[in-house]
Scaffold this motif. Structure first.
Motif, short mmCIF file in Angstrom:
data_model
loop_
_atom_site.label_atom_id
_atom_site.label_comp_id
_atom_site.label_asym_id
_atom_site.label_seq_id
_atom_site.Cartn_x
_atom_site.Cartn_y
_atom_site.Cartn_z
N PHE C 21 45.35 4.30 -2.98
CA PHE C 21 46.53 5.04 -3.43
C PHE C 21 46.37 6.54 -3.18
N GLY C 22 45.50 6.90 -2.26
CA GLY C 22 45.30 8.34 -2.00
C GLY C 22 44.11 8.84 -2.82
N GLY C 23 42.90 8.45 -2.40
CA GLY C 23 41.71 8.88 -3.12
C GLY C 23 41.39 8.01 -4.32
N VAL C 24 42.22 7.05 -4.63
CA VAL C 24 41.97 6.12 -5.72
C VAL C 24 42.21 4.71 -5.18
N VAL C 25 41.17 3.88 -5.31
CA VAL C 25 41.29 2.52 -4.79
C VAL C 25 41.28 1.52 -5.93
N ARG C 26 42.22 0.57 -5.89
CA ARG C 26 42.25 -0.48 -6.92
C ARG C 26 42.48 -1.84 -6.30
N GLU C 27 41.98 -2.87 -7.00
CA GLU C 27 42.30 -4.23 -6.60
C GLU C 27 43.59 -4.64 -7.28
N VAL C 28 44.47 -5.26 -6.50
CA VAL C 28 45.74 -5.70 -7.07
C VAL C 28 46.02 -7.13 -6.62
N LEU C 29 47.01 -7.75 -7.24
CA LEU C 29 47.47 -9.08 -6.83
C LEU C 29 48.62 -8.89 -5.84
N SER C 30 48.94 -9.92 -5.10
CA SER C 30 50.06 -9.79 -4.17
C SER C 30 51.05 -10.94 -4.33
N SER C 31 52.32 -10.60 -4.24
CA SER C 31 53.34 -11.65 -4.27
C SER C 31 53.77 -11.99 -2.84
N LEU C 32 53.16 -11.33 -1.88
CA LEU C 32 53.49 -11.59 -0.47
C LEU C 32 52.26 -12.15 0.24
N ASP C 33 52.48 -13.07 1.18
CA ASP C 33 51.34 -13.66 1.89
C ASP C 33 50.98 -12.88 3.15
N ASP C 34 51.99 -12.27 3.77
CA ASP C 34 51.73 -11.63 5.07
C ASP C 34 51.33 -10.17 4.92
N ILE C 35 50.23 -9.95 4.22
CA ILE C 35 49.74 -8.59 4.02
C ILE C 35 48.48 -8.41 4.85
N SER C 36 48.41 -7.32 5.60
CA SER C 36 47.15 -7.08 6.31
C SER C 36 46.74 -5.63 6.20
N PRO C 37 45.44 -5.37 6.43
CA PRO C 37 44.93 -4.00 6.33
C PRO C 37 45.78 -3.05 7.18
N GLY C 38 46.06 -1.88 6.63
CA GLY C 38 46.88 -0.92 7.34
C GLY C 38 48.32 -0.92 6.89
N ASP C 39 48.75 -2.02 6.24
CA ASP C 39 50.12 -2.06 5.71
C ASP C 39 50.27 -1.09 4.54
N TYR C 40 51.47 -0.56 4.40
CA TYR C 40 51.79 0.23 3.21
C TYR C 40 52.61 -0.65 2.28
N VAL C 41 52.24 -0.67 1.00
CA VAL C 41 52.89 -1.59 0.07
C VAL C 41 53.37 -0.88 -1.19
N VAL C 42 54.30 -1.52 -1.88
CA VAL C 42 54.77 -1.01 -3.17
C VAL C 42 54.09 -1.86 -4.25
N VAL C 43 53.39 -1.19 -5.18
CA VAL C 43 52.67 -1.90 -6.23
C VAL C 43 53.31 -1.59 -7.59
N HIS C 44 53.63 -2.66 -8.31
CA HIS C 44 54.19 -2.50 -9.66
C HIS C 44 53.28 -3.24 -10.63
N ALA C 45 52.78 -2.56 -11.65
CA ALA C 45 51.92 -3.17 -12.66
C ALA C 45 50.84 -4.07 -12.04
N GLY C 46 50.20 -3.56 -11.01
CA GLY C 46 49.09 -4.30 -10.42
C GLY C 46 49.50 -5.45 -9.51
N LEU C 47 50.74 -5.47 -9.07
CA LEU C 47 51.22 -6.53 -8.18
C LEU C 47 51.95 -5.93 -6.99
N ILE C 48 51.60 -6.40 -5.78
CA ILE C 48 52.35 -5.96 -4.60
C ILE C 48 53.70 -6.66 -4.61
N ILE C 49 54.77 -5.87 -4.67
CA ILE C 49 56.10 -6.47 -4.73
C ILE C 49 56.84 -6.36 -3.40
#
Lengths: 345, 402, 95
Positions: C21-49
């Protein structure tokens, strides 16, 4: 029956209201200060007692509990020493001595205590502060969370820097990145520690900054504070209220590290409400501001910025802190309310 | 020039949508010109409603009201999941926490007051002060990790809308939910409430639809607002430039007599939404007629666990139950008008308790609790919401530069 | 109602996704299957939406341009001002 909640200790409105009710309203005026000095009639960073040669003895006392006791960037020992030294400095005092009370829980490791005390002594020693007395107690297991350190600081001031002396035309200088201590402690405390972060507490004594400034610009610095609990927002609101002014700050000028801004964004926290333990906020004479800022930079505080200025207030209701936002809108900065919790909405 | 392919979108969003004063001025000029045209055709006021507390937050946080021309009013609709969470869920959570069940909550609901006191306690933060087991978390994952580590019997106060619910659904489907964790299922759906609000309030000229809800639901769920109620509806992002762009689009549709759903937040929202997440929610939850705090039962507006997953339901596990339509009673304290504030019918200042019996320090009604509750926002930013006051501040600013 | 934060995907494992997240790294869950390194994602309450779309990134400005064009036609806005706005929108790409 109403009970104490953590919000009462969070440094925001709840705490002020509680102290107002239990202490400030209870004490008669003559009890609140030593004649000719400064006391809780105008609560400031420290208190002052006049001496017969026209100077002041500056005193402050603080209790430090922090969880964890060792955190990224420091420990409770450095925190206690720095906090005490900084409070003396912010009233214009040159710190000379300190006393401490250390209370530990039964079962605490002596080696850990040694480390904490060593770092406290080191910090005092770097600042030229003598530790001239103290007390030591042990509490039965479970009656205290590991350790509590209370320190009292003593200094001497030629002239006091009192927050209520802030006046229209003054500029506000912030000496470094804000919210660093608050963000890193918050991360550690809440178990909301990220897998990786650059968050580090900024805890440090500000003698190398403040002593040269006090000596050179004693008359041009109208107010000074270290924005600890409640952060910059608390400090500026306190200033606006006690000096009866309007403070306008520019969002873009406020120094904040990207990782701290990111962490706050993730959790929906406002960095303006998070504590710094190694930052000074100064209200200085407008015409001297640029010169003072240059000196602050040359003293090693290269992130320092002029973040805003003080205005005459137009109306009673406007005794406030207003921020010009990144897109040019205006927002009123309120003092923080309640225990700081992350949000999802 | 770097192409879009290689650019850091996080940073780009900051530069382009968050701190671009120059661009804001240009958009504001277009808003002013369009507004001037509308005024010529007879408009005096334009009421634009948002259904997302975060839009309200953006509006206040960046001082957008101070930038908009007089006559354009931004209203906050029922978009705060904290404010609309019925009291009986909070009461159940308090009771469990005091009985030794660990209760996880998002920070948002930590201070939310209940109507009935449980053992003298009326919010989770008070429950904690009285020895209740309450843990504030940022995400469901944090809670699951804590349960696994500490093996405590626990429950999650699962508030939220469509955006928050995929997490619960996936945690159940992927068998990540430990057996000793249950959910207080307080989830609600936004479109039914949005329609309810525009119907009850009337005179809503445009809607800024919630961008993050729409990442899941897709833009298509707002079609009723545009078609049935003829209200221009823009699915908007949460940066200040996003909101300004959405306002401009609403003005444009208004001036052309159109009412369509437009997705301004195209970088994150599609027309059909997050298919995966919708499927997961559908598998685990069914939709029922559900109570909204201070409002009552809104048809087909709440989630409940399907039979096969009912074992994760805290109400089933601990013998609570949802009130029926007949049993539901007004769950606001006497005098509190949050129900009307939530749907944008009255302003906080029209409630006689506002800033008297009900303050940010000591909230009486739910809208004073959440950081996005309308009453709290108005209490903390009274002057910002008052256009006259803002003109004063602007005047101070201008006079200084002369 | 729904706080969302943007981050860059660093690592995808079976259960979690590591997001910077810009100098802060966290583990999150994902609601999407097609996620790969380099993608930019929107995270809400620890979930990629949601995943941020590069193609659609500038789509937000489609409508304001239409409005501006109309205002130019109506003689309310000068062509220069419209072009100035377009310049501001594309300028950041060079930074």
């Amino acid at each position: 029956m109403e009970k104490i909640t953590l919000a009462h200790g969070a440094g925001g409105r709840e705490m002020n209201n509680l102290l107002e009710e239990l202490i400030f309203k209870k004490l008669p005026t003559f009890m609140k200060k030593v004649e000719g000095g400064l006391g809780i009639d105008f609560p400031d960073d420290a208190a002052a007692i006049p001496t017969s040669d026209g100077k002041y003895i500056v005193v402050t006392v603080d209790a430090y509990t922090v969880n964890p006791i060792f955190f990224p960037g420091g420990d409770i020992g450095i925190l206690a020493a720095s906090g005490t030294v900084n409070d003396v400095l912010m009233l214009g005092g040159i710190p000379i001595a300190a006393l401490d009370t250390v209370i530990v829980e039964e079962g605490f490791e002596i080696e850990t205590l040694r480390k904490i005390l060593d770092s406290m002594f080191n910090t005092f020693s770097k600042c030229g502060v003598k530790l001239i007395g103290g007390d030591f107690k042990v509490m039965p297991r479970g009656q205290l969370d590991k350790i509590l350190i209370s320190t009292m600081g003593i200094g001497v001031a030629e002239k006091l820097i009192v927050d209520k002396n802030l006046r229209p035309g003054d500029k506000i200088i912030v000496s470094g990145y804000i919210a660093e201590h608050g963000a890193s402690i918050y991360a550690a405390q809440r178990g909301l520690t990220p897998e990786f972060s650059e968050l580090r507490s900024d805890v440090k004594p500000l003698v190398d900054l403040m002593i040269p400034l006090i000596e050179k610009y004693g008359d041009s610095i109208h107010s000074a504070s270290d924005p600890t609990r409640g952060g910059l927002s608390m400090t500026l609101n306190h200033w606006a209220k006690s000096s009866n002014t309007l403070i306008i700050i520019e969002e873009e000028k406020i120094p904040i590290r990207e990782s701290v801004a990111s962490y706050c964004e993730i959790l929906g926290l406002d960095p303006l409400t998070l504590a710094s333990e190694g930052v000074a906020v100064l209200g200085v004479e407008g015409e001297k501001a640029d010169e003072i800022l240059e000196d602050v930079h040359s003293l090693g505080y290269t992130e320092a910025q002029i973040i805003g200025e003080v205005r005459e207030k137009e109306r009673k209701e406007l005794s406030l802190v207003v921020m010009k936002t990144s897109i040019g809108g205006y927002r009123i900065i309120e003092p923080p309310v309640g225990e700081i919790v992350p949000r999802i909405c | 020039m770097k192409g879009l392919e290689s650019i850091d979108l996080r940073r780009a969003t900051n530069i382009l949508f968050r701190s671009n004063r120059e661009l804001a001025l240009k958009i504001l000029k277009i808003i002013e010109l369009t507004w001037a045209q509308l005024k010529k055709s007879g408009y005096e006021h334009l009421r634009i409603m948002n259904f997302c507390g975060t839009h309200e937050w953006t509006t206040t946080r960046y001082g957008l009201r101070s930038l908009l021309p007089e006559g354009i009013e931004l209203l906050a609709g029922p978009g705060c999941p904290v404010c609309i969470t019925p009291s009986h869920y909070v009461e159940a959570a308090i009771k469990l926490s005091l009985e030794g069940v660990r209760v996880y909550t998002y920070g948002d609901a930590y201070k939310l007051p209940s109507v009935k006191k449980i053992n003298g306690v009326k919010s989770l933060d008070e429950a904690k002060a009285s020895g209740g087991d309450v843990v504030v978390v940022y995400s469901l994952l944090d809670a699951i990790r804590d349960v696994v580590k500490n093996r405590v019997e626990s429950t999650f106060l699962a508030i939220g809308f469509e955006t928050t619910y995929p997490a619960y659904a996936l945690a159940i489907l992927k068998e990540e939910t430990p057996e000793n964790l249950s959910y207080i299922v307080a989830g609600r759906l936004t479109p039914p409430a949005a329609e309810y609000a525009v119907e009850r309030v009337g005179g809503v000229d445009g809607v800024i639809a919630p961008g993050h809800v729409s990442t899941i639901t897709g833009g298509e769920v707002w079609i009723n607002l545009a078609e049935k109620y003829s209200i221009p509806t823009v699915v908007s992002g949460f940066e200040p430039i996003d909101v300004l762009l959405s306002i401009a689009e609403i003005l444009k549709q208004k001036s052309r007599g159109e009412a369509r759903v437009v997705i301004e937040y195209a970088r994150a929202v599609t027309w059909s939404g997050n298919v995966n997440a919708k499927k997961a929610i559908n598998e685990v939850f069914e939709v029922h007629d559900a109570a909204w705090r201070g409002i009552g039962i809104i048809p087909k507006s709440g989630y409940k666990l399907r039979e096969e997953y009912r074992r994760f339901d805290a109400f089933d596990r601990y013998g609570f139950r949802e009130p029926t339509r007949d049993e539901w009673c007004y769950d606001l304290l006497p005098g509190c008008r949050c129900g009307e504030v939530i749907i944008g019918k009255i302003k906080p200042s029209e409630c006689s308790l506002f800033m008297k019996k009900c303050t940010p320090d000591s909230p009486y009604g739910p809208c004073m609790v959440s950081s996005e509750g309308t009453c709290r926002i108005h209490a903390l930013h009274t002057n910002v919401n008052n256009i006259d006051e803002i003109r004063k501040i602007k005047w101070i600013e201008n006079s200084n530069h002369q | 109602m729904c706080w969302g934060v943007y981050g860059k995907v660093l690592e995808v494992s079976e259960k979690y996704v590591k997001v910077d997240f810009g100098g802060v790294v966290r583990e999150v869950l994902s609601s999407l299957d097609d996620i790969s390194p380099g993608d930019y994602v929107v995270v809400h309450a620890g979930l990629i939406i949601s995943k941020l779309s590069r193609e659609e990134f500038l789509e937000s400005f489609k409508y304001i341009r239409e409005i501006a064009e109309k205002l130019v036609e109506d003689g309310e806005l000068s062509r220069e001002e419209l072009e100035e706005m377009n310049r501001i929108i594309s300028k950041w790409l060079e930074e």
